[in-house]
Design a protein around this motif. Sequence first.
Motif, PDB file in Angstrom:
ATOM      1  N   ARG A  18       0.863  -1.215  -0.056  1.00 61.71           N
ATOM      2  CA  ARG A  18      -0.132  -0.047  -0.475  1.00 61.71           C
ATOM      3  C   ARG A  18       0.656   1.068  -0.168  1.00 61.71           C
ATOM      4  NH1 ARG A  18      -4.814  -1.897   4.118  1.00 61.71           N
ATOM      5  NH2 ARG A  18      -5.568  -3.051   3.058  1.00 61.71           N
ATOM      6  N   LEU A  19       1.819   1.439  -0.637  1.00 57.08           N
ATOM      7  CA  LEU A  19       2.809   2.292  -0.889  1.00 57.08           C
ATOM      8  C   LEU A  19       2.414   2.993  -2.134  1.00 57.08           C
ATOM      9  CD1 LEU A  19       6.022   1.125   0.521  1.00 57.08           C
ATOM     10  CD2 LEU A  19       4.085   2.637   1.971  1.00 57.08           C
ATOM     11  N   SER A  20       2.755   4.456  -2.316  1.00 57.77           N
ATOM     12  CA  SER A  20       3.101   5.088  -3.927  1.00 57.77           C
ATOM     13  C   SER A  20       4.447   4.108  -4.471  1.00 57.77           C
ATOM     14  CB  SER A  20       2.763   6.310  -4.139  1.00 57.77           C
ATOM     15  OG  SER A  20       3.671   6.805  -2.698  1.00 57.77           O
ATOM     16  N   ARG A  21       4.214   4.959  -5.719  1.00 58.64           N
ATOM     17  CA  ARG A  21       5.786   4.613  -6.350  1.00 58.64           C
ATOM     18  C   ARG A  21       6.844   5.612  -5.274  1.00 58.64           C
ATOM     19  NH1 ARG A  21       3.303   4.859 -11.890  1.00 58.64           N
ATOM     20  NH2 ARG A  21       2.755   2.837 -11.752  1.00 58.64           N
ATOM     21  N   VAL A  22       6.558   6.530  -5.657  1.00 57.77           N
ATOM     22  CA  VAL A  22       7.351   7.405  -5.137  1.00 57.77           C
ATOM     23  C   VAL A  22       8.277   6.648  -3.515  1.00 57.77           C
ATOM     24  CG1 VAL A  22       8.177   9.805  -4.724  1.00 57.77           C
ATOM     25  CG2 VAL A  22       5.558   9.680  -6.359  1.00 57.77           C
ATOM     26  N   ALA A  23       7.028   6.355  -2.924  1.00 57.61           N
ATOM     27  CA  ALA A  23       7.449   6.294  -1.681  1.00 57.61           C
ATOM     28  C   ALA A  23       7.953   4.955  -1.418  1.00 57.61           C
ATOM     29  CB  ALA A  23       5.676   5.773  -0.771  1.00 57.61           C
ATOM     30  N   PHE A  24       7.901   3.889  -3.039  1.00 54.59           N
ATOM     31  CA  PHE A  24       8.225   2.596  -2.931  1.00 54.59           C
ATOM     32  C   PHE A  24       9.426   3.115  -3.022  1.00 54.59           C
ATOM     33  CE2 PHE A  24       8.552  -1.855  -5.163  1.00 54.59           C
ATOM     34  CZ  PHE A  24       8.226  -2.166  -3.599  1.00 54.59           C
ATOM     35  N   ALA A  25      10.263   3.874  -4.175  1.00 52.01           N
ATOM     36  CA  ALA A  25      11.548   3.776  -5.441  1.00 52.01           C
ATOM     37  C   ALA A  25      12.498   4.088  -3.753  1.00 52.01           C
ATOM     38  CB  ALA A  25      11.104   4.629  -5.731  1.00 52.01           C
ATOM     39  N   GLU A  26      11.559   5.550  -2.730  1.00 60.53           N
ATOM     40  CA  GLU A  26      12.679   5.724  -2.204  1.00 60.53           C
ATOM     41  C   GLU A  26      12.680   4.618  -0.782  1.00 60.53           C
ATOM     42  OE1 GLU A  26      12.099   9.250   1.845  1.00 60.53           O
ATOM     43  OE2 GLU A  26      10.964   8.940   0.375  1.00 60.53           O
ATOM     44  N   PHE A  27      11.712   3.794  -0.302  1.00 64.22           N
ATOM     45  CA  PHE A  27      12.876   2.376   0.380  1.00 64.22           C
ATOM     46  C   PHE A  27      12.954   1.421  -0.426  1.00 64.22           C
ATOM     47  CE2 PHE A  27       8.259   2.650   3.012  1.00 64.22           C
ATOM     48  CZ  PHE A  27       9.454   2.411   4.218  1.00 64.22           C
ATOM     49  N   ILE A  28      13.409   1.704  -1.545  1.00 63.63           N
ATOM     50  CA  ILE A  28      14.856   0.398  -2.458  1.00 63.63           C
ATOM     51  C   ILE A  28      15.577   1.079  -2.674  1.00 63.63           C
ATOM     52  CG2 ILE A  28      12.646  -1.230  -2.097  1.00 63.63           C
ATOM     53  CD1 ILE A  28      12.434  -0.646  -5.902  1.00 63.63           C
ATOM     54  N   GLY A  29      15.325   2.812  -2.965  1.00 61.78           N
ATOM     55  CA  GLY A  29      16.638   3.544  -3.225  1.00 61.78           C
ATOM     56  C   GLY A  29      16.558   3.444  -4.297  1.00 61.78           C
ATOM     57  N   VAL A  85      11.970   7.393  -9.312  1.00 62.68           N
ATOM     58  CA  VAL A  85      10.690   6.662  -9.342  1.00 62.68           C
ATOM     59  C   VAL A  85      10.343   6.321 -10.942  1.00 62.68           C
ATOM     60  CG1 VAL A  85       9.814   9.385  -9.432  1.00 62.68           C
ATOM     61  CG2 VAL A  85       8.352   7.594  -8.827  1.00 62.68           C
ATOM     62  N   LEU A  86      11.151   6.983 -12.416  1.00 64.45           N
ATOM     63  CA  LEU A  86      11.536   6.980 -13.488  1.00 64.45           C
ATOM     64  C   LEU A  86      11.707   5.738 -13.633  1.00 64.45           C
ATOM     65  CD1 LEU A  86      11.970  10.499 -14.546  1.00 64.45           C
ATOM     66  CD2 LEU A  86       9.857   8.813 -14.542  1.00 64.45           C
ATOM     67  N   ARG A  87      12.371   5.120 -12.542  1.00 64.09           N
ATOM     68  CA  ARG A  87      13.517   3.728 -13.117  1.00 64.09           C
ATOM     69  C   ARG A  87      12.812   2.537 -12.749  1.00 64.09           C
ATOM     70  NH1 ARG A  87      19.154   3.038 -11.219  1.00 64.09           N
ATOM     71  NH2 ARG A  87      19.846   4.467 -11.633  1.00 64.09           N
ATOM     72  N   LEU A  88      11.897   2.665 -11.090  1.00 65.47           N
ATOM     73  CA  LEU A  88      10.752   2.120 -11.184  1.00 65.47           C
ATOM     74  C   LEU A  88       9.634   1.991 -11.893  1.00 65.47           C
ATOM     75  CD1 LEU A  88       9.477   0.203  -8.051  1.00 65.47           C
ATOM     76  CD2 LEU A  88       8.397   1.661  -7.183  1.00 65.47           C
ATOM     77  N   ALA A  89       9.045   3.238 -12.491  1.00 57.18           N
ATOM     78  CA  ALA A  89       7.749   2.894 -13.316  1.00 57.18           C
ATOM     79  C   ALA A  89       8.603   2.375 -14.325  1.00 57.18           C
ATOM     80  CB  ALA A  89       7.901   3.888 -13.654  1.00 57.18           C
ATOM     81  N   SER A  90       9.592   2.505 -15.488  1.00 56.17           N
ATOM     82  CA  SER A  90      10.261   1.707 -15.770  1.00 56.17           C
ATOM     83  C   SER A  90       9.949   0.011 -15.441  1.00 56.17           C
ATOM     84  CB  SER A  90      11.690   1.632 -16.592  1.00 56.17           C
ATOM     85  OG  SER A  90      11.608   2.805 -16.858  1.00 56.17           O
ATOM     86  N   VAL A 118      18.303  -4.790  -7.354  1.00 55.63           N
ATOM     87  CA  VAL A 118      16.558  -3.916  -7.290  1.00 55.63           C
ATOM     88  C   VAL A 118      15.948  -5.390  -6.820  1.00 55.63           C
ATOM     89  CG1 VAL A 118      14.819  -3.597  -8.088  1.00 55.63           C
ATOM     90  CG2 VAL A 118      17.240  -2.229  -8.927  1.00 55.63           C
ATOM     91  N   ALA A 119      15.920  -6.698  -7.324  1.00 53.78           N
ATOM     92  CA  ALA A 119      15.226  -7.647  -6.679  1.00 53.78           C
ATOM     93  C   ALA A 119      15.624  -7.828  -4.978  1.00 53.78           C
ATOM     94  CB  ALA A 119      15.641  -8.689  -7.201  1.00 53.78           C
ATOM     95  N   ARG A 120      17.575  -8.589  -5.071  1.00 54.34           N
ATOM     96  CA  ARG A 120      17.327  -8.165  -3.638  1.00 54.34           C
ATOM     97  C   ARG A 120      17.164  -6.836  -2.165  1.00 54.34           C
ATOM     98  NH1 ARG A 120      23.910  -7.708  -3.086  1.00 54.34           N
ATOM     99  NH2 ARG A 120      23.174  -5.544  -3.562  1.00 54.34           N
ATOM    100  N   ALA A 121      16.718  -5.764  -3.160  1.00 58.77           N
ATOM    101  CA  ALA A 121      16.454  -4.404  -2.107  1.00 58.77           C
ATOM    102  C   ALA A 121      14.828  -5.191  -1.703  1.00 58.77           C
ATOM    103  CB  ALA A 121      16.559  -3.491  -2.331  1.00 58.77           C
TER     104      ALA A 121
END
Length: 311
Positions: free
Chosen positions: A26-37, A40-45, A57-60
């Motif tokens: 239940r996290l936004s894309r911005v919050a999730f990207a911040e969690f895994i470092g 956000v654009l890379r997460l969207a890709s 990324v998978a390990r994080a």
Amino acid sequence: MARKNPVPESERAVCRRLREVRKAARLSRVAFAEFIGIPVLRLASYEYGRVPVPYAVARAVCQRFDVSQRWLATGKSPMPGYFAATAAFEAVIKGRMLFSIVYETRLRSEIEQRMDRVDPGMGMPPADASPTQLKFFMWPKLGQTEADFRAEIIGNEARSTLARLPEHLRSEYYDGMLNASHALLEAMAEGRLEKLLDKFRESVNSRSVPVTLTELRERVRAVTTKPGSKGKLAKFLGVPRSRVSEWLANIEPRAEVAFKLLAWVTAEEANQQKSATGVDAPAARKTQTKDRQANENPKSRPHKASPKRNK
């Protein structure tokens, strides 16, 4: 226009499961990207399947949100259950390598061996499992030997016990551990090992039944009623607050997490009991003392102005 090198369907499936992890948290894309470092654009890709997910990324994601690498790679249940690895095991893996390749070449065999220790269809212990039974659902880190794994469990248990014991009992506990080890070695040298172990098993079986997961959940619920307490627990476990809410909503935690929950709730119960008996009582006595002093000292009472007379 079609891409020259389209992402294979197997890689896109990993991307979809990555998005599923974020939705479950239940996290936004911005919050999730911040969690895994990552940006956000890379997460969207990754989520849209434009590029495959790299191992780093998978390990994080798996480590931060307690997700099984097997589930992320194949979709095979259970979803929870991150398999930690030793530093030596991780050292030979390059973070830019595709996660799917690392899983097939390095992780699959190690993880499957550990999952064989769990009953088919069960990725987690039953709700009424005791801490003793939970140890059968634990496994060594990836790349860790069975002997090192057991030594780590014993070391962690000893440190946890020493931290909870009063200062004057710690040396006795240490001496007792050493004496037990020496007695075991002497019994083995004299051929009395099996007899000694039988006596130990009888002692363990005669004890009362340990706390179950259902009882543990109720204890955690009882100490997390105050505002901010769930966030405190999430910080202790290193997980998002939403994962704590999932555990309290009858979703069973992994064995390692259950042991951490037991340690945390035991310490929190002790702190709350200490606060109730050692902090609130003096505060009440202090308030009573102030009231008594105010009654004994008339000057401390509010002065009422006398009514004005008409001239």
